[in-house]
Design an enzyme around this catalytic site. Structure first.
Site, PDB file in Angstrom:
ATOM      1  CB  ILE A 192     -18.071 -13.894 -54.550  1.00 43.21           C
ATOM      2  CG1 ILE A 192     -17.309 -12.620 -54.162  1.00 43.21           C
ATOM      3  CG2 ILE A 192     -19.179 -13.568 -55.544  1.00 43.21           C
ATOM      4  CD1 ILE A 192     -16.630 -11.892 -55.300  1.00 43.21           C
ATOM      5  CB  ALA A 327     -14.383  -2.490 -50.132  1.00 44.22           C
ATOM      6  CG  HIS A 451     -23.924 -10.165 -18.455  1.00 40.56           C
ATOM      7  ND1 HIS A 451     -23.640 -11.367 -19.067  1.00 40.56           N
ATOM      8  CD2 HIS A 451     -25.063 -10.355 -17.737  1.00 40.56           C
ATOM      9  CE1 HIS A 451     -24.574 -12.251 -18.728  1.00 40.56           C
ATOM     10  NE2 HIS A 451     -25.445 -11.665 -17.924  1.00 40.56           N
TER      11      HIS A 451
HETATM   12  P1  FAD Z   1     -13.419  -1.251 -58.011  1.00 36.34           P
HETATM   13  O1  FAD Z   1     -14.408  -1.129 -56.946  1.00 36.34           O
HETATM   14  O2  FAD Z   1     -13.540  -2.397 -58.964  1.00 36.34           O
HETATM   15  O3  FAD Z   1     -13.451   0.126 -58.815  1.00 36.34           O
HETATM   16  C1  FAD Z   1     -12.700   0.333 -59.956  1.00 36.34           C
HETATM   17  C2  FAD Z   1     -13.376   1.404 -60.778  1.00 36.34           C
HETATM   18  O4  FAD Z   1     -12.495   1.796 -61.817  1.00 36.34           O
HETATM   19  C3  FAD Z   1     -14.659   0.949 -61.463  1.00 36.34           C
HETATM   20  O5  FAD Z   1     -15.687   1.828 -61.153  1.00 36.34           O
HETATM   21  C4  FAD Z   1     -14.333   0.960 -62.943  1.00 36.34           C
HETATM   22  O6  FAD Z   1     -15.438   1.339 -63.763  1.00 36.34           O
HETATM   23  C5  FAD Z   1     -13.263   2.035 -63.000  1.00 36.34           C
HETATM   24  N1  FAD Z   1     -12.346   1.888 -64.133  1.00 36.34           N
HETATM   25  C6  FAD Z   1     -11.657   0.787 -64.508  1.00 36.34           C
HETATM   26  N2  FAD Z   1     -10.844   1.061 -65.537  1.00 36.34           N
HETATM   27  C7  FAD Z   1     -11.038   2.376 -65.814  1.00 36.34           C
HETATM   28  C8  FAD Z   1     -10.469   3.257 -66.774  1.00 36.34           C
HETATM   29  N3  FAD Z   1      -9.492   2.865 -67.598  1.00 36.34           N
HETATM   30  N4  FAD Z   1     -10.913   4.539 -66.783  1.00 36.34           N
HETATM   31  C9  FAD Z   1     -11.866   4.976 -65.924  1.00 36.34           C
HETATM   32  N5  FAD Z   1     -12.420   4.189 -64.995  1.00 36.34           N
HETATM   33  C10 FAD Z   1     -12.001   2.907 -64.928  1.00 36.34           C
HETATM   34  N6  FAD Z   1     -15.202  -6.445 -50.474  1.00 36.34           N
HETATM   35  C11 FAD Z   1     -15.334  -6.211 -49.172  1.00 36.34           C
HETATM   36  O7  FAD Z   1     -14.417  -5.668 -48.554  1.00 36.34           O
HETATM   37  N7  FAD Z   1     -16.480  -6.548 -48.492  1.00 36.34           N
HETATM   38  C12 FAD Z   1     -17.511  -7.168 -49.105  1.00 36.34           C
HETATM   39  O8  FAD Z   1     -18.537  -7.461 -48.481  1.00 36.34           O
HETATM   40  C13 FAD Z   1     -17.400  -7.435 -50.489  1.00 36.34           C
HETATM   41  N8  FAD Z   1     -18.415  -8.027 -51.150  1.00 36.34           N
HETATM   42  C14 FAD Z   1     -18.311  -8.231 -52.486  1.00 36.34           C
HETATM   43  C15 FAD Z   1     -19.373  -8.833 -53.149  1.00 36.34           C
HETATM   44  C16 FAD Z   1     -19.313  -9.048 -54.514  1.00 36.34           C
HETATM   45  C17 FAD Z   1     -20.470  -9.705 -55.215  1.00 36.34           C
HETATM   46  C18 FAD Z   1     -18.167  -8.619 -55.253  1.00 36.34           C
HETATM   47  C19 FAD Z   1     -18.085  -8.803 -56.731  1.00 36.34           C
HETATM   48  C20 FAD Z   1     -17.092  -8.028 -54.590  1.00 36.34           C
HETATM   49  C21 FAD Z   1     -17.150  -7.829 -53.208  1.00 36.34           C
HETATM   50  N9  FAD Z   1     -16.100  -7.246 -52.508  1.00 36.34           N
HETATM   51  C22 FAD Z   1     -16.204  -7.046 -51.164  1.00 36.34           C
HETATM   52  C23 FAD Z   1     -14.857  -6.825 -53.177  1.00 36.34           C
HETATM   53  C24 FAD Z   1     -14.846  -5.316 -53.417  1.00 36.34           C
HETATM   54  O9  FAD Z   1     -15.950  -4.972 -54.216  1.00 36.34           O
HETATM   55  C25 FAD Z   1     -13.541  -4.909 -54.082  1.00 36.34           C
HETATM   56  O10 FAD Z   1     -12.449  -5.369 -53.307  1.00 36.34           O
HETATM   57  C26 FAD Z   1     -13.451  -3.385 -54.206  1.00 36.34           C
HETATM   58  O11 FAD Z   1     -14.514  -2.900 -54.971  1.00 36.34           O
HETATM   59  C27 FAD Z   1     -12.120  -2.985 -54.824  1.00 36.34           C
HETATM   60  O12 FAD Z   1     -12.080  -1.602 -54.939  1.00 36.34           O
HETATM   61  P2  FAD Z   1     -11.228  -0.896 -56.091  1.00 36.34           P
HETATM   62  O13 FAD Z   1     -11.399   0.563 -55.863  1.00 36.34           O
HETATM   63  O14 FAD Z   1      -9.868  -1.463 -56.143  1.00 36.34           O
HETATM   64  O15 FAD Z   1     -11.924  -1.330 -57.469  1.00 36.34           O
HETATM   65  P1  AMP Z   2     -12.306 -17.029 -54.670  1.00 40.00           P
HETATM   66  O1  AMP Z   2     -11.136 -16.814 -55.612  1.00 40.00           O
HETATM   67  O2  AMP Z   2     -11.949 -16.998 -53.226  1.00 40.00           O
HETATM   68  O3  AMP Z   2     -13.484 -16.180 -55.025  1.00 40.00           O
HETATM   69  O4  AMP Z   2     -12.795 -18.530 -54.892  1.00 40.00           O
HETATM   70  C1  AMP Z   2     -13.027 -19.100 -56.140  1.00 40.00           C
HETATM   71  C2  AMP Z   2     -13.113 -20.608 -55.951  1.00 40.00           C
HETATM   72  O5  AMP Z   2     -13.476 -21.216 -57.187  1.00 40.00           O
HETATM   73  C3  AMP Z   2     -11.805 -21.262 -55.511  1.00 40.00           C
HETATM   74  O6  AMP Z   2     -12.017 -21.922 -54.290  1.00 40.00           O
HETATM   75  C4  AMP Z   2     -11.470 -22.232 -56.648  1.00 40.00           C
HETATM   76  O7  AMP Z   2     -10.907 -23.448 -56.164  1.00 40.00           O
HETATM   77  C5  AMP Z   2     -12.849 -22.495 -57.272  1.00 40.00           C
HETATM   78  N1  AMP Z   2     -12.798 -22.937 -58.673  1.00 40.00           N
HETATM   79  C6  AMP Z   2     -12.050 -22.416 -59.680  1.00 40.00           C
HETATM   80  N2  AMP Z   2     -12.277 -23.088 -60.850  1.00 40.00           N
HETATM   81  C7  AMP Z   2     -13.196 -24.069 -60.574  1.00 40.00           C
HETATM   82  C8  AMP Z   2     -13.854 -25.099 -61.354  1.00 40.00           C
HETATM   83  N3  AMP Z   2     -13.615 -25.255 -62.671  1.00 40.00           N
HETATM   84  N4  AMP Z   2     -14.741 -25.919 -60.735  1.00 40.00           N
HETATM   85  C9  AMP Z   2     -15.020 -25.754 -59.406  1.00 40.00           C
HETATM   86  N5  AMP Z   2     -14.421 -24.810 -58.626  1.00 40.00           N
HETATM   87  C10 AMP Z   2     -13.531 -23.962 -59.188  1.00 40.00           C
END
Ligand code: FAD
Ligand code: AMP
Length: 479
Positions: A192, A327, A451
């Site tokens: 991220i 995801a 290719h």
């Molecule tokens: P989530 O997507 O977090 O969904 C959980 C849902 O549960 C949320 O909508 C929340 O509101 C709801 N919820 C929580 N508690 C409650 C409750 N008690 N009642 C009702 N609703 C609730 N993954 C990839 O594979 N490819 C990527 O390119 C990628 N890019 C990312 C970029 C960023 C900046 C971030 C932050 C994450 C990225 N991820 C990526 C990770 C990915 O978003 C997560 O792995 C994925 O969303 C996990 O899915 P999930 O369904 O477990 O949870």
């Molecule tokens: P990820 O969990 O893959 O999203 O990566 C998070 C990264 O943040 C890891 O590589 C950690 O080593 C790094 N990290 C965690 N705490 C600190 C900190 N205080 N200063 C610099 N890097 C950190």
């Protein structure tokens, strides 16, 4: 007591909404509870991934890449694009448009498949009862034969750098800057941190990434990691390894960051600071004391290989359970659980989950690294092929990186498939399919590739496993 369901899913991210759709398709009466509301207070489906994760980050990565190419890459190809400018407001509008379209689309899919969508915060009680509190505070209790918890994760906040929503932000804040910060600090060189740092660096920010660990991307194949690091540094990303952030304070609109590296205490000033040090499973106010669901020592909901919790009929999938926070891993688990509830016996193949860093070049991999195989004492052969020797990559002005295939020395079965380079996220699917089918490197070597394509690098790397690459000198001679 209200309606009774066969399946209630808590959370509508890629784990939950996919589980709900699959369960409904299998004939089960299904409801999905989601608490997310947007800035106007409207109910939003799609979770982290669609609202503030995968999708908006990829929208910004695509746009910033195009801008960077127009700015710095066009001239070498004879394209004169003078006065290329960035309209950040328009870029954000486009990102929001994509997010709205996709999150709205899930509502449509729920309707089409007969999933009942319930707005509110879900709390699991004993015996698979779920209490839902809506945004006006009204509580309703539902009951189900099976409950699937898919509540995802939230960014980790660390005491030295509390988020203030303006100068010190998490990944969500970093997707919403209204202008390009002059100096941007990123804490954490994980996926991220690297993706968001890349977006703003391409748009003109001076980016410094502070990473506590002194190895770059320590869990990935180190030949690939070193190549990627070289490319990122060439692009001007200042990645400081072995630098642990110890404090961040906002003074006169600047973030003063203190950190420690091998030379001792250091300081840096930034206009904005993104803290991207990982994510934690999200279980706030989710479980009543008598729900029967257990957590592990890191706060993840404890599940077995089939995503069953300790409470009968309660399952958990996605970021809230062990395994990579991705995801597609969440969705695979969601499908598996729905199928298991319907009486089938599928399993997720955790050895074949692809990982991608959507930087440029992209980094993508599936299976084991050389370091892992060495540590396990396995004997293996390696084939690599650089994009610098690939005609299509040259034509596309992106001839950097390589494909690396690792195969078992005795059986030739592919154990690891690693790519750093253009479209690595697409190319890695070939490795995933090959590994799912238990393919050998020779199977890929005997396959005909079009290719000129980037994928010919896969072919050549596979040929190279046995020393038979055609378009590069082989280090090992074919027997
Ligand atoms: P989530 O997507 O977090 O969904 C959980 C849902 O549960 C949320 O909508 C929340 O509101 C709801 N919820 C929580 N508690 C409650 C409750 N008690 N009642 C009702 N609703 C609730 N993954 C990839 O594979 N490819 C990527 O390119 C990628 N890019 C990312 C970029 C960023 C900046 C971030 C932050 C994450 C990225 N991820 C990526 C990770 C990915 O978003 C997560 O792995 C994925 O969303 C996990 O899915 P999930 O369904 O477990 O949870
Ligand atoms: P990820 O969990 O893959 O999203 O990566 C998070 C990264 O943040 C890891 O590589 C950690 O080593 C790094 N990290 C965690 N705490 C600190 C900190 N205080 N200063 C610099 N890097 C950190």
């Amino acid at each position: 007591m209200s309606d009774k369901y066969d399946v209630i899913v808590i959370g509508a991210g890629p784990g939950g909404y996919v589980a709900a759709i699959k369960a409904a398709q299998l004939g089960l009466k299904t409801a999905c509870i989601e608490s997310w509301t947007d800035k106007e207070g409207k109910h939003r489906l799609g979770g982290t991934c669609l609202n503030v994760g995968c999708i908006p980050s990829k929208a910004l990565l695509e746009i910033s890449h195009k801008y960077e190419e127009a700015h710095h890459g066009f001239a070498d190809q004879g394209i004169i694009a003078k006065d290329v400018k960035m309209d950040i407001g328009k870029m954000m509008e486009r990102k929001e448009g994509i997010v709205n379209q996709l999150t709205g689309g899930i509502g449509g899919l729920f309707k089409a498949n007969g999933v009942t969508s319930i707005q509110g915060h879900g709390k699991l009680l004993a015996n698979r009862k779920v209490e839902v509190t809506d945004k006006d505070g009204k509580a309703t209790t539902y009951e189900a034969d099976n409950v699937i918890i898919a509540t995802g994760s939230k960014p980790i906040q660390i005491p030295p750098a509390p988020f203030d929503g303006e100068h010190i932000v998490d990944s969500e804040g970093a997707l919403e800057f209204t202008e390009v910060p002059k100096r941007l600090g990123v804490i954490g060189a994980g996926i991220i941190g690297l993706e968001l740092g890349s977006v703003w660096a391409r748009l003109g920010a001076e980016v410094t990434v502070l990473e506590a660990v002194d190895t770059f991307l320590p869990t990935i194949d180190q030949q690939i990691a070193k190549d990627a690091l070289k490319q990122f540094q060439k692009q001007g990303l200042n990645i400081v390894l072995g630098a642990r952030m110890t404090g961040a304070e906002v003074k006169r609109k600047l973030v003063n960051v203190s950190y420690e590296d091998s030379n001792g205490k250091q300081e840096a000033k930034f206009d904005k600071l993104i803290v991207a040090v990982g994510r934690r499973p999200y279980t706030d106010n989710l479980l009543s004391e008598d729900s029967g669901v257990q957590m592990d020592e890191r706060g993840f909901i404890f599940v077995d290989d089939n995503c069953k919790t300790e409470a009968p009929g309660v399952w958990a999938v996605g970021d809230v359970v062990r395994g990579p926070m991705l995801a597609h891993k969440a969705s695979e688990e969601g499908v598996m659980v729905a199928e298991r509830i319907a009486g089938h016996k599928p399993q997720v193949n955790y050895d074949c989950i692809p990982n991608v860093v959507y930087t440029f070049p992209e980094v993508a991999w599936v299976g084991k690294t050389e370091e892992q195989l060495k540590a396990e004492g396995e004997e293996y052969n390696v084939g690599t092929f650089p994009f610098a020797a690939n005609g299509r990559a040259m034509a596309a002005n992106s001839a950097t990186g390589m494909v690396k295939i690792i195969a078992d020395a005795k059986t030739d079965r592919i154990l690891g498939f690693h790519v750093v380079g253009p479209q690595a996220s697409e190319i890695v699917a070939q490795g995933v399919i090959a590994m799912e089918f238990g393919s050998s490197a020779e199977d890929l070597a005997l396959t005909c590739f079009a290719h000129p394509t980037l994928s010919e690098s896969v072919h050549e790397a596979a040929l190279g496993v046995a020393g038979g690459a055609i378009h590069i000198a082989n280090r090992k001679k074919k027997k």
